[in-house]
Design an enzyme around this catalytic site. Structure first.
Site, PDB file in Angstrom:
ATOM      1  N   GLY A  46       4.992   3.931   3.677  1.00 43.93           N
ATOM      2  CA  GLY A  46       5.957   3.073   3.005  1.00 43.93           C
ATOM      3  C   GLY A  46       5.384   2.542   1.704  1.00 43.93           C
ATOM      4  CD  GLN A  51       2.996  -1.500  -1.681  1.00 38.63           C
ATOM      5  OE1 GLN A  51       3.990  -0.956  -1.206  1.00 38.63           O
ATOM      6  NE2 GLN A  51       1.787  -1.371  -1.157  1.00 38.63           N
ATOM      7  CB  CYS A  92      -0.884  -2.993   2.967  1.00 36.82           C
ATOM      8  SG  CYS A  92       0.087  -3.233   1.472  1.00 36.82           S
ATOM      9  CG  LEU A  93      -0.342   2.848   0.511  1.00 39.87           C
ATOM     10  CD1 LEU A  93       0.828   3.577  -0.115  1.00 39.87           C
ATOM     11  CD2 LEU A  93      -1.533   3.783   0.674  1.00 39.87           C
ATOM     12  CG  HIS A 134       4.300  -3.866   5.510  1.00 37.21           C
ATOM     13  ND1 HIS A 134       3.028  -4.177   5.957  1.00 37.21           N
ATOM     14  CD2 HIS A 134       4.137  -3.358   4.258  1.00 37.21           C
ATOM     15  CE1 HIS A 134       2.157  -3.878   4.998  1.00 37.21           C
ATOM     16  NE2 HIS A 134       2.797  -3.374   3.965  1.00 37.21           N
ATOM     17  CD  GLU A 135       6.490  -0.851   2.675  1.00 35.20           C
ATOM     18  OE1 GLU A 135       6.304  -1.281   1.517  1.00 35.20           O
ATOM     19  OE2 GLU A 135       5.584  -0.354   3.364  1.00 35.20           O
ATOM     20  CG  HIS A 138       4.919  -4.995  -0.327  1.00 33.65           C
ATOM     21  ND1 HIS A 138       3.709  -5.495  -0.748  1.00 33.65           N
ATOM     22  CD2 HIS A 138       4.628  -4.054   0.598  1.00 33.65           C
ATOM     23  CE1 HIS A 138       2.727  -4.880  -0.097  1.00 33.65           C
ATOM     24  NE2 HIS A 138       3.262  -4.001   0.739  1.00 33.65           N
TER      25      HIS A 138
END
Ligand code: QAP
Ligand code: CO
Length: 171
Positions: A46, A51, A92-93, A134-135, A138
């Site tokens: 994701g 990000q 997480c990236l 989660h996304e 962000h």
């Protein structure tokens, strides 16, 4: 197509609030392609526009093993269907190398728009429900590390800051 730079914690740009997309344009569709390429390259499951330092409400996701289930969420909203919480290990990236158990709502309904500007609805449970929450965090400037104790979050921040210093020196 392009692989975009992913911002890493504690970059303050990860705290910006994303604006709704009014009309989905060709520029958005190109951005979405680049977001998929960036996510698949990482590899990740994701990625939110925040990000990559684009502050519009856009998320890409693919929970399959073989890149076969690309999903796009533009202007997503969430309705809780089942208040029960489930704990799942998240990464997480933007927080590379760190994984922690986080509690999220187990069952929810997502309303979103796709890359063609078409509204759709999706019932989510399990990993899909966790990942969309989660996304969506962000897009609101929130990271999974915000749910941890100050001590754990500070430890992660210090380790990443050190890695960033080393990377900058070697650049
Ligand atoms: C969010 O995260 C997520 O630390 C998506 O070194 C993750 O794609 C939601 C990644 C788990 C629910 C459960 C993380 C890649 C990818 C790393 C990701 C890393 C390389 C994270
Ligand atoms: Co993330």
């Amino acid at each position: 197509m392009a692989i975009l730079e992913i911002l890493e914690f504690p970059d303050p740009r990860l705290r910006k609030i994303a604006k709704p997309v009014e009309t989905v344009t060709d520029e958005h569709r190109q951005l979405i392609k680049d977001m998929f390429e960036t996510m698949y390259d990482a590899p990740g499951i994701g990625l939110a526009a925040t990000q990559i330092d684009v502050h519009e409400q856009i998320i890409v996701m693919d929970l399959s093993e073989d890149k076969s289930e690309p999903r796009v969420f533009i202007n997503p909203s969430l309705t809780i269907l089942e208040g029960n919480k489930e704990k799942m290990q998240e990464g997480c990236l933007s927080v590379p190398g760190f994984y922690e158990d986080i509690e999220r709502v187990e069952h929810c309904l997502i309303n979103a728009t796709d890359e063609n500007g078409k509204a759709y609805e999706l019932e989510a449970e399990g990993l899909l429900a966790v990942c969309i929450q989660h996304e969506m965090d962000h897009l609101n400037g929130k990271l999974f590390v915000d749910y941890l104790s100050n001590m754990k979050r500070d430890r992660i921040r210090k380790k990443l800051e050190k890695q960033h210093r080393i990377a900058a020196k070697n650049a």
